[in-house]
Design an enzyme around this catalytic site. Structure first.
Site, mmCIF file in Angstrom:
data_model
loop_
_atom_site.group_PDB
_atom_site.id
_atom_site.type_symbol
_atom_site.label_atom_id
_atom_site.label_comp_id
_atom_site.label_asym_id
_atom_site.label_seq_id
_atom_site.Cartn_x
_atom_site.Cartn_y
_atom_site.Cartn_z
ATOM 1 C CD GLU A 95 1.372 -5.853 5.197
ATOM 2 O OE1 GLU A 95 0.647 -5.899 4.189
ATOM 3 O OE2 GLU A 95 2.337 -6.631 5.372
ATOM 4 C CD GLU A 147 -2.812 -7.880 2.211
ATOM 5 O OE1 GLU A 147 -3.508 -8.268 3.171
ATOM 6 O OE2 GLU A 147 -2.518 -6.683 2.007
ATOM 7 N N GLY A 179 0.271 -5.076 0.535
ATOM 8 C CA GLY A 179 -0.918 -5.039 -0.327
ATOM 9 C C GLY A 179 -0.629 -5.532 -1.736
ATOM 10 C CB ALA A 208 -0.851 -0.005 1.259
HETATM 11 N N1 T1G Z 1 4.600 3.513 0.070
HETATM 12 C C1 T1G Z 1 5.086 4.741 -0.243
HETATM 13 N N2 T1G Z 1 6.385 4.987 -0.603
HETATM 14 C C2 T1G Z 1 7.194 3.927 -0.658
HETATM 15 C C3 T1G Z 1 6.754 2.610 -0.345
HETATM 16 C C4 T1G Z 1 5.386 2.426 0.021
HETATM 17 N N3 T1G Z 1 4.890 1.216 0.312
HETATM 18 N N4 T1G Z 1 7.810 1.777 -0.473
HETATM 19 C C5 T1G Z 1 8.845 2.533 -0.865
HETATM 20 N N5 T1G Z 1 8.488 3.821 -0.972
HETATM 21 C C6 T1G Z 1 9.338 4.944 -1.397
HETATM 22 C C7 T1G Z 1 10.432 5.261 -0.365
HETATM 23 O O1 T1G Z 1 9.970 6.164 0.596
HETATM 24 C C8 T1G Z 1 11.518 5.866 -1.242
HETATM 25 O O2 T1G Z 1 11.168 7.200 -1.496
HETATM 26 C C9 T1G Z 1 11.383 5.085 -2.544
HETATM 27 O O3 T1G Z 1 10.054 4.526 -2.534
HETATM 28 C C10 T1G Z 1 12.365 3.963 -2.646
HETATM 29 O O4 T1G Z 1 12.275 3.161 -1.486
HETATM 30 C C11 T1G Z 1 -3.054 -3.197 2.923
HETATM 31 C C12 T1G Z 1 -1.346 -2.083 4.816
HETATM 32 C C13 T1G Z 1 10.157 -1.863 -1.738
HETATM 33 C C14 T1G Z 1 11.918 -3.101 -0.553
HETATM 34 O O5 T1G Z 1 6.156 -1.920 3.891
HETATM 35 O O6 T1G Z 1 10.376 -2.150 1.973
HETATM 36 O O7 T1G Z 1 0.653 -2.888 2.158
HETATM 37 O O8 T1G Z 1 13.078 8.280 -0.379
HETATM 38 O O9 T1G Z 1 14.593 3.665 -0.665
HETATM 39 O O10 T1G Z 1 15.834 0.217 -0.722
HETATM 40 O O11 T1G Z 1 -1.934 -4.977 3.812
HETATM 41 O O12 T1G Z 1 11.018 0.439 -0.165
HETATM 42 O O13 T1G Z 1 13.112 7.923 -2.841
HETATM 43 O O14 T1G Z 1 11.525 9.564 -1.811
HETATM 44 O O15 T1G Z 1 13.195 1.848 0.381
HETATM 45 O O16 T1G Z 1 15.105 -0.316 -3.096
HETATM 46 C C15 T1G Z 1 3.718 -2.687 3.014
HETATM 47 C C16 T1G Z 1 7.948 -0.781 2.010
HETATM 48 C C17 T1G Z 1 2.941 -1.433 3.087
HETATM 49 C C18 T1G Z 1 7.224 -2.025 1.772
HETATM 50 C C19 T1G Z 1 12.481 -1.076 -1.931
HETATM 51 N N6 T1G Z 1 4.889 -2.493 2.184
HETATM 52 N N7 T1G Z 1 9.019 -0.572 1.072
HETATM 53 O O17 T1G Z 1 13.596 -0.813 -1.161
HETATM 54 O O18 T1G Z 1 14.113 1.578 -1.931
HETATM 55 S S1 T1G Z 1 1.566 -1.642 4.160
HETATM 56 C C20 T1G Z 1 6.051 -2.127 2.716
HETATM 57 C C21 T1G Z 1 10.171 -1.258 1.168
HETATM 58 C C22 T1G Z 1 0.440 -2.576 3.261
HETATM 59 C C23 T1G Z 1 -1.721 -3.786 3.149
HETATM 60 C C24 T1G Z 1 -0.786 -2.992 3.986
HETATM 61 C C25 T1G Z 1 11.269 -0.842 0.244
HETATM 62 C C26 T1G Z 1 11.408 -1.742 -1.009
HETATM 63 P P1 T1G Z 1 12.272 8.282 -1.635
HETATM 64 P P2 T1G Z 1 13.609 2.591 -0.819
HETATM 65 P P3 T1G Z 1 14.778 0.148 -1.749
#
Ligand code: T1G
Length: 692
Positions: free
Chosen positions: A128, A108, A105, A66
């Site tokens: 999450e 999912e 998400g 998400a």
């Molecule tokens: N939402 C918004 N921005 C995100 C994002 C996300 N999910 N993931 C990454 N970014 C932005 C981050 O801030 C950065 O921005 C750029 O992308 C690169 O990220 C309903 C509730 C995918 C493994 O927790 O683990 O789904 O600094 O530097 O090292 O059940 O990003 O360049 O401006 O980390 O290559 C669950 C979170 C959400 C994954 C890539 N998902 N992301 O790593 O790059 S909750 C996560 C990561 C959810 C549902 C629920 C990592 C990555 P900027 P980065 P990276």
């Protein structure tokens, strides 16, 4: 090809529709992506010419979850139930084609599709829990139906991604396809699905694995015991357990409802807000206003470390771990041998736990060159000094190093407090001098304070930050001041802790309050671990503080079996009647009327002066932003991530309340609590530290 919206395209290859998501940087499931997916699938489903649908992402990854930046904001775009009905409920086979990281998400959404293909490098997971949340779109209901309950619990509770091997074994993916051939392989799979009339396989209908766990509460009891310690103070993990248990005990739809409610209850919590804040703070900390991403960096092919003590050894291991040769220098053979032996012992212990092979240990030790001569550092690209915390000794070393080190070599000090500019001033290359402040144990603690000297050049800063990322550290850029960011704030807490045990509390009272707040240990247990005699000298000792008295009695901490606490053979700490008497006598001698001090006051007096000092650090520009200070405390001092860090905590409580309490303490206890002008200004403007 037709554009469904700005981030979603629909193309048709014969009777196969291909929906391509293109929303950099990580195709997060934002409102636009959700709407694009819903509308694209609906359009394809309604098109009689279309027999199957492929969902694929452009860029570096499949949907990585998400859009975290949308949480806490009014919902927009397609809802998750709408997406689910369009995907799982659709009339035609939908195939998810996965590369990069299918997380949260995104994972999912893939599990809502009827089939999933992936390249070997793909990763899957539910991070999450790291955001104080649980999967909220069916992840806790669908994954156990594929992987089994125990595996699903591990995935959801650890938040760690898993690879293609696991995904294949659990049937998460139906086919593993060649790297770079994902799109054509997905089209071929869709072709097969059409030609062989493959069923609309819905994970929701596969109940064998959840039914197998029915009537086995021990599965959950075991996990509850395992995670209780790891997740002390966290809230989300209990909700995750309840949701996966619902997958076992309840029909699918009821399980979905329970999961959704648990998810929605968590989103607004202080913990989830804090962990979302930390997610972005950990990404912002690398950004330096005047050192752009493309600043040239210097090659670091060989590192020198001066001092083979605890810090020198740990620092060296960071570089050996990533294949960078290290020359470690000591003044005496015995100390050098002891240092090298400690490094080997650490590696052997890690190998015993199966986290390294014997070959890994040999390779890493093979990259280590012990030496008694500073000249051995002449060809190093970076030299890190990690000797005793004394300015004269450090200046002497840097004077010599400046003569020995090659032109263009970076000279760094691991000092925890001292003035980097003063150290640099004895060299002819202050522009190549900076602080690299590691935290003990240096091969374990993630934090690195990169201390920018007055003359340190941008390429040197960029090189240190890039290197920090390479050795797996979280680096925060800080300015030159006594104790930099972390220790400077810590000194505020330590001062108050000492005053509190004089005024009425006992060390174990203060430690209990700090421990219950979520830190791994309180100030007194920490002092006992580090050793009460750091910086103490017998000759100069005059029983002027409780710490001095303890050292004089050879109660120097865990290493002597006694300090503020008494320790048994297992090093278990017990409140000490001896220390209690020392404190009461000392207070009486000082004429202090001791009083009962409420836990709330103990907490406020330990934390508010830290926040106040953080405000001074920001005002002086010794930290770039408030969230950097929080990253320092979370990664260097064990501040609980679910409280976001001292500055986030101040915003959560309200800077106005912190200010009011500081003023109250100032009125009764003096200038130690004098509010920082920046804090006064923030409150006057109704702002928070995050607004800075
Ligand atoms: N939402 C918004 N921005 C995100 C994002 C996300 N999910 N993931 C990454 N970014 C932005 C981050 O801030 C950065 O921005 C750029 O992308 C690169 O990220 C309903 C509730 C995918 C493994 O927790 O683990 O789904 O600094 O530097 O090292 O059940 O990003 O360049 O401006 O980390 O290559 C669950 C979170 C959400 C994954 C890539 N998902 N992301 O790593 O790059 S909750 C996560 C990561 C959810 C549902 C629920 C990592 C990555 P900027 P980065 P990276």
């Amino acid at each position: 090809m037709s554009a469904i919206n700005a981030v979603t395209d629909l193309t048709c290859e014969g009777d196969i529709a291909v929906l391509t998501i293109n929303s950099p940087p990580v195709n997060a499931l934002s409102a636009e992506v959700r709407s694009g997916l819903r509308d694209g699938v609906r359009q394809a489903a309604a098109d009689p010419a279309v027999k199957a649908i492929v969902v694929i992402c452009a860029g570096r990854t499949f949907i990585a979850g998400a859009d975290i930046s949308e949480f806490g904001k009014p919902p927009k775009g397609a809802t998750l139930p709408e997406l689910r009905n369009a995907l799982e409920g659709g009339p035609k086979p939908i195939i998810a084609a996965i590369h990069g990281t299918a997380l949260g998400g995104g994972f999912e959404m893939a599990l809502m599709c009827h089939y999933r293909l992936a390249v070997p490098s793909a990763k899957f997971g539910f991070p999450e829990i790291k955001l104080g949340l649980i999967p909220g779109a069916g992840g806790t209901q669908r994954l156990p139906r594929l992987s089994g309950v125990e595996n699903a619990l591990e995935v959801v509770l650890s938040g760690a991604p898993f690879g293609i091997k696991q995904a294949r074994e659990w049937g998460v993916v139906d086919e593993v396809v060649e790297e770079g051939k994902l799109r054509e392989a997905a089209l071929a799979f869709a072709r097969k699905a059409i030609d062989t009339h493959m069923p609309l396989s819905k994970i929701r209908d596969r109940n064998e694995k959840v039914e197998a766990a029915r009537g086995h509460p021990e599965i959950f009891d075991k996990v509850r015991r395992e995670y209780a310690r790891k997740y002390r103070g966290f809230e989300a993990w209990q909700a995750a357990l309840r949701a996966v248990q619902a997958a076992v005990d309840l029909p699918f739809e009821d399980g979905m409802k329970l999961e959704r409610q648990e998810f929605l209850d968590l989103v607004p919590t202080a913990q989830a807000q804090a962990q979302r804040y930390v997610f972005f703070a950990e990404r912002k900390v690398w950004k330096i206003a005047d050192v752009p991403e493309d600043t040239p960096v210097l090659p670091i092919r060989k590192v020198g470390v001066i001092g083979a003590g605890t810090m020198g050894g740990g620092i060296s291991m960071n570089f050996l771990n990533v294949g960078i040769p290290v020359t470690i220098v000591e003044t005496a053979q015995e100390a050098l041998d002891r240092g090298v032996a400690t490094i080997r012992r650490n590696y052997d212990n890690t190998a015993k736990k199966g986290r390294l092979t014997a070959a890994d240990v040999t390779t890493r030790m093979g990259l280590l060159s012990p030496d008694l001569n500073l000249d051995a550092l002449a060809d190093c690209d970076l030299v890190i000094e990690a000797v005793y915390e004394d300015m004269q000794i450090k200046k002497e070393i840097f004077r010599k190093l400046d003569q020995i080190a090659k032109k263009g070599a970076i000279l760094a000090s691991n000092t925890s407090y001292l003035n980097i500019d003063e150290i640099a001033s004895v060299t002819s290359r202050p522009d190549y001098v900076l602080g690299m402040h590691f935290f003990s144990p240096a091969n374990v603690m993630r934090l690195l304070e990169v201390v920018r000297g007055e003359k340190t050049t941008r390429p040197v800063i960029a090189t240190a930050m890039r290197l920090a990322r390479k050795i797996g550290k979280v680096a925060a850029l800080v300015g030159v001041c006594h104790g930099f960011v972390g220790n400077r704030m810590l000194a505020q807490r330590q001062r108050e802790a000492q005053k509190l045990i004089l005024e009425g509390a006992m060390p174990w009272d203060v430690d209990r309050v700090i421990y219950d707040f979520g830190l791994p240990m309180g100030p007194f247990a920490m002092s006992d671990l580090a050793g009460l005699d750091i910086g103490w000298s017998k000759e100069a000792s005059k029983s002027s503080t409780i710490r001095e008295i303890l050292c004089e009695m050879d109660r120097r901490g865990q290493k002597t079996g006694a300090g503020y606490y008494d320790y048994d053979e297992q090093r278990t700490a017990r409140p000490s009647p001896v220390v209690e008497k020392i404190i009461l006598d000392f207070a009486a001698k000082k004429g202090v009327n001791r009083r009962a001090i409420p836990d709330e006051e103990i907490l406020q007096r330990c934390i508010y002066p830290m926040i106040n000092e953080g405000a001074k650090i920001l005002a002086e520009g010794k930290a770039q932003r408030a969230s950097d200070i929080d990253i320092v405390w979370i990664n260097g001092y064990g501040w609980p991530v679910y409280r976001g860090g001292p500055m986030f905590y101040a915003d959560l409580i309200g800077p106005d309340k912190v200010l009011a309490k500081l003023k109250e303490f100032q009125a009764t206890m003096g200038e130690d609590f004098k509010p920082a002008p920046l804090l006064e200004k923030l409150v006057a403007e109704g702002k928070q530290f995050q607004d800075l």
